[in-house]
Scaffold this motif. Structure first.
Motif, PDB file in Angstrom:
ATOM      1  N   SER A 181       2.035   7.840 -12.099  1.00 58.26           N
ATOM      2  CA  SER A 181       1.168   7.102 -13.016  1.00 58.26           C
ATOM      3  C   SER A 181       0.806   7.969 -14.224  1.00 58.26           C
ATOM      4  N   ASP A 190       2.150   1.731  -3.462  1.00 55.49           N
ATOM      5  CA  ASP A 190       1.130   2.237  -4.382  1.00 55.49           C
ATOM      6  C   ASP A 190       0.934   3.732  -4.198  1.00 55.49           C
ATOM      7  N   SER A 191       0.988   4.188  -2.940  1.00 54.77           N
ATOM      8  CA  SER A 191       0.779   5.619  -2.721  1.00 54.77           C
ATOM      9  C   SER A 191       1.999   6.413  -3.196  1.00 54.77           C
ATOM     10  N   GLN A 234       0.830  -1.211   0.000  1.00 58.16           N
ATOM     11  CA  GLN A 234       0.000   0.000   0.000  1.00 58.16           C
ATOM     12  C   GLN A 234       0.864   1.260   0.000  1.00 58.16           C
ATOM     13  N   LYS A 238      -0.064  11.870 -14.798  1.00 61.03           N
ATOM     14  CA  LYS A 238       0.276  12.632 -13.594  1.00 61.03           C
ATOM     15  C   LYS A 238       1.591  13.397 -13.802  1.00 61.03           C
ATOM     16  N   LYS A 280       3.818   5.532  -5.720  1.00 62.16           N
ATOM     17  CA  LYS A 280       3.796   5.490  -7.187  1.00 62.16           C
ATOM     18  C   LYS A 280       2.741   6.406  -7.797  1.00 62.16           C
ATOM     19  N   GLU A 281       1.787   6.797  -6.970  1.00 64.35           N
ATOM     20  CA  GLU A 281       0.645   7.572  -7.478  1.00 64.35           C
ATOM     21  C   GLU A 281       1.049   8.737  -8.398  1.00 64.35           C
TER      22      GLU A 281
END
Lengths: 447, 389
Positions: free
Chosen positions: B16, B9-10, B6, B19, B12-13
């Motif tokens: 993406s 993922d945050s 998790q 972005k 990598k936000e």
């Protein structure tokens, strides 16, 4: 007459979720569909409009560039919808089926006493020509050609695929009649590849039996062609699927196109793993019900060569397997460490799965890595029984070098021959797609 | 693990698609894939895939290198300490060696991966794992005392000119690690050859004899080592090349996992043995040349021959790609390595140049092997035409 073919290179994939050999009649779908994209390189010219009535065996469309190539309806009913995609390309012709089929009558024909022209005309005018595929290029046969030989394989070595011997168990007479008809189409031989280890089909008449043994892709026609009459530039051979031969046989015995299709439902996520009998182009929901698409993948065909379907879409024209396997959209921590995650099958010895050659594996759709440059050599050759250099041929296709492609044997392969390379290659290269694009280039440049 | 996932993922936000830092995605993806095999699913072609990926293959090679690396680190310390004190403890030697070797590895990885990441971002592709191996190989084939800035420049040359100039991983003609060594060898010969570079500080300590066996043979001085010493690796030399037994342990792993081509390894040693044996046979005519008369089995265990054949010649990108081609390629490497060794005392180690030479000829070897396949096809057509006539 028979000949033994022993395949050494290749890979038998053992996955969980095989279909039980029990045959049940599927409830007849309310709608069926023929999908023109199933016929590669055919641009459809529709004969009937939406709402029109159609009989089973009546022609739905023909090829824009060759009127003799016709595709007919598997069931009777009315045309419900013509689904179009980008650039108005026809994707599906959906037919609302009658409860009981009414057939277009072509009239019985005694194959033994008819000349080859009559037999050929009957096959192509009834749309049964769509069952005949041509090598090279893996496209529909052109009725104007006369092929060097015709190949039928009743030995399927692909993972979780339908067993043709079981499918044809109650259609043997029709199958034999179909072979007799095919015999009229070629001046050469009709080869039927059978499992060397089983006694099925050994009593077929008028054909050359090929007793095949070895790992997948031993059952693929490409291997049989190479071992009997290797393809040269300009050669044409035809291939027909096992149950399709029976349909052609019934055409001559009954005068009707009775497009029955026996479909094996396999894969760990399928609820009922059995053989279902229905008609070509059945709605997949009638075989497997509704599936949660975020968790499972529906594949029309086997796991190596099939196409992805959504709920309520239709089974592919040639497919006799529906595979439902879990989507592998999950992360695996440190999955790249050698000798870990041995519960995932690998041909590579960096996994310990080779120690359990008889174990059956759970399988999902995870790519198990990411696409990379071609680095590792020698692994493609291990699963390629054809006498070609796969990596070099792939590179020639990628660069579109036609002379090189010809030299390296592009006429001897079709995408399915590269399915195992898709599976095993470390760099996750899409070999089947590259070969398909290469073949398309050959069609436009050489023809 | 879920918690880490998790967090990742945050992180990598912002990288993406669409972005702010989209362009830098390859860099963050490369880090991510070191923790997790991604959740990518098959989109076309076969729906199921083998568990192997390039990272797994490359890590296997790194694992195969570990025995030679550990031994090399210990040997670097041992060779130095044994000259200045009576007894040398195991950990003492490891510690002494690590002080020299670890900074070289750090520099090699930092510089090389830096360039790889930059190119991945610049060209918009994912970071290939090839440098994991190259980056470890480079310090392993350097003399222990080479200044770190020379390592850095060699790495820059190898990655930029040896690899990226040809299109990146998978396209290079020469083995990048050997390109780095060749660059250092010709650019800084005083640091890469001679009798004072193979043992740490040898130039500053009078008592130290830091000459390699090949150097001694070329110079005609006596060799104070037994075959067993040469095999186990208790001899001066580049960091990790000395221990044939550790290299063979690595070779075993490479062959068993099929990551390294056994054809190249076997034919490489065969070629070297043949050549050395032939020279031994005619040795009587050259009584003054110690290298000619050096027993053939000893030729196999000294210098970088074993290291080169097992870890460098088997690099699948720069080696021949066909089965037959691999036999020829490996055999010729062994042959040329010993030939250069014996005939040219200016290059006391021939394996580097032999492999680079055969790297260049590998496509030609493949060409002729494949030509055989093409000819078969053409003959088939000819035969058909004949029967038709």
């Amino acid at each position: 007459m028979s000949k033994d073919i022993k395949v050494k290179k290749g890979l038998n994939l053992r996955f969980k979720g095989e279909a039980e050999q029990v045959l049940v009649d599927a409830p007849k779908s309310k709608t069926f569909a023929i999908k023109p994209p199933d016929f590669h390189a055919v641009v459809p010219k529709l004969v009937l409009k939406e709402g029109a009535k159609v009989l089973a065996g009546e022609v739905l469309f023909y090829s824009k560039y060759n009127e003799a190539v016709k595709i007919s309806s598997p069931v009777s009913g009315s045309i419900k919808e013509i689904v179009r995609g980008a650039k108005r390309r026809v994707l599906e012709i959906v037919i609302e089926a009658d409860a009981v089929n009414s057939y277009k009558e072509y009239g019985q024909l005694n194959v033994a006493t008819s000349d080859s022209e009559t037999v050929k005309n009957r096959i192509f005018e009834s749309g049964c020509g769509a069952f005949i595929k041509q090598r090279p290029y893996d496209i529909l046969a052109n009725p104007d050609d006369s092929p060097k030989a015709i190949y039928v394989s009743v030995y399927n070595t692909a993972p979780l695929a339908a067993d043709p011997a079981f499918v044809l168990a109650d259609q043997k007479a029709e199958f034999q009649e179909g072979l007799n008809a095919l015999k009229k189409l070629t001046a050469g031989k009709v080869y039927v590849a059978v499992n060397a280890k089983s006694s099925d089909f050994k009593d077929l008449q008028g054909v050359e039996l090929l007793n095949v043994s070895g790992p997948h892709p031993a059952g693929n026609v490409g291997v049989h062609v190479q071992e009997t009459e290797p393809m040269n530039m300009g050669d044409r051979v035809w291939t027909v699927g096992p149950e399709d031969v029976a349909i052609i046989g019934r055409l001559f015995l009954t005068g009707k196109v009775d497009a029955k299709r026996t479909i094996a439902v396999a894969g760990t996520d399928a609820k009922e793993k059995k053989y279902f009998r229905t008609y070509i182009g059945a709605n997949v929901a009638d075989l497997i019900g509704q599936v949660d698409e975020s968790k499972s993948r529906i594949i029309s065909g086997d796991v190596l060569t099939g196409l992805k379907l959504s709920n309520n879409q239709y089974v592919g024209f040639y497919d006799n397997t529906i595979t439902v396997i879990p989507e592998g959209n999950n992360y695996r921590a440190f999955g790249w460490l050698p000798f870990t995650y041995n519960n995932i099958h690998s041909m590579s010895k960096t996994s310990l799965s080779w120690m359990f050659p008889n174990k059956k594996y759970d399988v999902n759709t995870n790519l198990n890595g990411e696409e990379r440059a071609l680095v590792v050599t020698g692994e493609m050759e291990e699963v390629m029984p054809l006498d070609i250099y796969p990596m070099q041929l792939l590179k020639a296709c990628m660069t579109g070098n036609i002379e090189k492609m010809e030299n390296l044997g592009i006429y001897e392969v079709i995408p399915e021959d590269f399915a195992l390379i898709d599976y095993v290659n470390t760099s996750k290269i899409e070999a089947q797609e590259i070969i398909r694009l290469g073949l398309d280039l050959m069609i436009t440049e050489v023809g | 693990m879920n918690w880490i996932r998790q967090r990742l993922d945050s992180i990598k936000e912002p990288f993406s698609k669409g972005k702010k830092y989209e362009k830098f995605a390859p860099a963050i993806n490369a880090l991510d894939t070191f923790l997790f095999v991604p959740n990518h699913t098959t989109q076309k072609g076969a729906h199921v895939r083998d568990a192997v990926d390039l990272k797994r293959v490359m890590i296997t090679v790194v694992m195969a290198l570990i025995p030679a690396l550990i031994f090399g680190t210990w040997n670097a310390g041992y060779q130095y300490l044994s000259q200045i004190q009576e007894t040398v403890g195991f950990w003492e030697a490891i510690g002494e060696g690590a002080i020299k070797v670890v900074p070289m590895i750090v520099v090699s990885y930092a510089v090389g991966l830096g360039i790889e990441f930059a190119f991945a971002i610049f060209r918009g592709h994912e970071v290939n794992e090839g440098y994991l191996v190259t980056g470890l190989l480079i310090p392993m084939v350097m003399p222990v005392d080479i200044p770190l800035w020379m390592v850095a420049i060699s790495v820059v040359f190898a990655v930029l000119i040896g690899k990226e100039a040809f299109g990146g991983t998978g396209m290079n003609i020469l083995n990048p690690a050997l390109t780095a060594r060749a660059f250092a060898f010709f650019a800084y010969p005083t640091y890469m050859s001679g009798n004072a570079v193979w043992v740490s500080e040898a130039g500053n300590l009078d008592a130290v004899s830091g000459e390699t066996i090949l150097g001694k043979l070329a110079a005609g001085t006596e060799v104070p080592y037994s075959t067993m010493d040469m095999f186990s690796g208790l001899i001066p030399g580049s960091v990790a090349e000395t221990s044939t037994v550790c290299i063979l342990a690595g070779a075993l792993l490479l062959i068993l996992t099929k990551v390294g081509s056994w054809r190249i390894i076997v034919s490489g040693f065969l070629g070297a043995a043949c050549m050395a044996f032939i020279f031994n046979m005619i040795g009587g005519s050259f009584p003054d040349n110690d290298l000619v008369n050096f027993p053939w089995y000893n030729h196999l265990v000294i210098g970088g021959l074993a290291f080169g054949i097992v870890f460098m010649a088997t690099d699948p990108v720069s080696a021949a790609q066909t089965y037959k081609g691999k036999w020829i390629y490996g055999f010729l490497i062994g042959l040329f390595a010993v030939m250069i060794r014996i005939f040219n005392p200016a290059y006391p180690e021939g394996i580097m140049l032999a492999i680079l030479l055969m790297n260049v000829f590998a496509p030609t070897i493949d060409h002729y092997v494949i030509e055989g396949n093409i000819k078969k096809r053409k003959n088939r057509v000819k035969a058909q035409v004949k029967t038709a006539v």
